[in-house]
Design an enzyme around this catalytic site. Structure first.
Site, PDB file in Angstrom:
ATOM      1  N   LYS A   1      -6.522  57.000   8.644  1.00  0.00           N
ATOM      2  CA  LYS A   1      -5.447  56.604   8.469  1.00  0.00           C
ATOM      3  C   LYS A   1      -4.138  57.666   7.738  1.00  0.00           C
ATOM      4  O   LYS A   1      -3.153  57.134   7.541  1.00  0.00           O
ATOM      5  CB  LYS A   1      -5.481  55.157   7.673  1.00  0.00           C
ATOM      6  CG  LYS A   1      -6.183  54.217   8.338  1.00  0.00           C
ATOM      7  CD  LYS A   1      -5.638  53.847   9.554  1.00  0.00           C
ATOM      8  CE  LYS A   1      -6.587  52.661  10.260  1.00  0.00           C
ATOM      9  NZ  LYS A   1      -7.760  52.603  10.080  1.00  0.00           N
TER      10      LYS A   1
ATOM     11  N   GLY B   1       0.819  45.919   9.317  1.00  0.00           N
ATOM     12  CA  GLY B   1       1.344  45.048   9.842  1.00  0.00           C
ATOM     13  C   GLY B   1       0.679  44.973  11.282  1.00  0.00           C
ATOM     14  O   GLY B   1       1.044  44.328  12.111  1.00  0.00           O
TER      15      GLY B   1
ATOM     16  N   GLU C   1       1.532  39.742   3.554  1.00  0.00           N
ATOM     17  CA  GLU C   1       1.027  40.999   2.730  1.00  0.00           C
ATOM     18  C   GLU C   1       1.804  41.501   1.781  1.00  0.00           C
ATOM     19  O   GLU C   1       1.580  42.060   0.769  1.00  0.00           O
ATOM     20  CB  GLU C   1       0.482  42.032   3.661  1.00  0.00           C
ATOM     21  CG  GLU C   1      -0.892  41.522   4.624  1.00  0.00           C
ATOM     22  CD  GLU C   1      -1.298  42.451   5.679  1.00  0.00           C
ATOM     23  OE1 GLU C   1      -2.170  42.368   6.248  1.00  0.00           O
ATOM     24  OE2 GLU C   1      -0.517  43.427   6.101  1.00  0.00           O
TER      25      GLU C   1
ATOM     26  N   GLY D   1      -7.092  41.930   8.261  1.00  0.00           N
ATOM     27  CA  GLY D   1      -7.535  43.167   9.312  1.00  0.00           C
ATOM     28  C   GLY D   1      -9.126  43.337   9.096  1.00  0.00           C
ATOM     29  O   GLY D   1      -9.733  42.482   8.371  1.00  0.00           O
TER      30      GLY D   1
END
Lengths: 233, 233
Positions: free
Chosen positions: A122, A96, A104, A27
């Site tokens: 987040k 995900g 992961e 990511g």
């Protein structure tokens, strides 16, 4: 102004010690960590070996000169640095969004320490507001979807690209369903119940895996969250 | 003398009605069922649509003129006929000797009725004497194996062929570990605990899925076992 993700990534990469075997996530935030590790290899001659959680991260790590190994070559990993889509109570995570949740999670479980890096967006509440990705076997996936719909109404098959009619396929040949839960009251229970479904390979809920979460800020400071909720500067 | 597997298969295939959507299993016993269905299509003009649990069964069904569909095309299956490696208390099953346990379980779960066909050697005790197959993700599989070894000492990666150094790969791109448990005291609990392991996709324990088990005998008679343990001739 600095990029908060990069601020967190640089701080986390300071925890990498010479000779370590590390896991690297997938990511946009994990990409900053890969870059920072690559820079330390160049500037300090840091010796590490790394396991990548996706083909994209593997390629990027190779470009940055990070020596790569297969997870099966080791007994355990010393440290993994990865991003997250949402951080909740007691460092439960939703992961995900980048599509690599299965690898992961395997890497996280194999690691003695898991440092999660992100920006403070987040941390918004309620936990579960970010769609929860679930990796499923393509065979009979529409039936698996119906079982997921018992938990929430909106369950969407992730497309290959925003307008593509084809589904996204993970590195392990799986589809991803995004569950729009809105809120998750009991993350460990939900993880267990979803994982029991035949056809579900893994759930993007990480409970009890993160050692600490680093939130980066524009001004360069980092806030650290530990599993017991204590926040440290 | 008749083949007990074929005796059971022929009896089970009598339960297939015109217009049904059926699931067909994998392995030597299921192969007899495929043959019997194909013969009924030819002799009676039976109309069915079938979902196959493996590429091998799909090919065989096609050869026998059975119309095939994708599991995602239907809401549910009327009936599935499949074999088993061992039959235990309350019709718990060990399946996956043929390597198709994941698709077999998805199809079993999608079926209103599941008829298991076998010979009586599959009824030996204790339950768990037959190795328990577990389908795992290749990524990091040696670490997953170590978690399986917490349940029993002997956990073997299934080879592609008896003497091959390469692992067997399922239709879904998975490896299979065979767990030599010797005995399984609590099948539903074991299934749940193994399935929780990150990297485990499915366990070859089928609990609460079989509607009945048909045991064939050399003399042509069939013994039926129902979930409540009652045996009927």
């Amino acid at each position: 102004l600095l990029d908060p993700k990069q601020v967190a990534a640089r701080k986390a990469v300071k925890a990498v010690k010479d000779g370590m075997t590390i896991g690297i996530g997938t990511g946009s935030t994990a990409a900053f960590a890969i870059q920072a590790i690559g820079e330390r290899i160049k500037s300090e001659g840091l010796h590490v070996r790394a396991v990548a959680t996706s083909s994209r991260s593997r390629e990027m790590a190779a470009e940055w000169g990070i020596p790569l190994i297969d997870l099966c070559e080791v007994e355990a990993l010393d440290l993994t640095i990865d991003g997250a889509d949402q951080v909740g109570p007691n460092l439960s995570l939703i992961k995900g969004g980048g599509g690599a949740l299965l690898r992961e999670k395997i890497v996280a479980q194999a690691s003695r320490e898991l440092i999660i890096i992100c920006d403070e967006t987040k941390r918004h509440t309620p936990f579960g507001q970010h769609p929860l990705p679930v990796a499923v076997v393509p065979f009979g996936h529409t039936l698996t979807r119906r079982r997921l719909e018992r938990f929430c109404q909106k369950v969407l098959l992730r497309p290959k690209a925003p307008d593509s009619p084809e589904p996204y396929l993970t590195d392990d040949g799986l589809y991803i369903y995004d569950m729009h839960m809105e809120a998750i009251a009991d993350p460990p229970q939900l993880e267990q119940r979803l994982k029991q479904i035949v056809g579900v390979v893994e759930v993007g809920l990480f409970n009890g895996l993160a050692s600490r979460v680093l939130f980066g800020f524009h001004d360069g400071h980092v806030e650290e969250l530990l599993p017991d909720h204590s926040a440290h500067l």
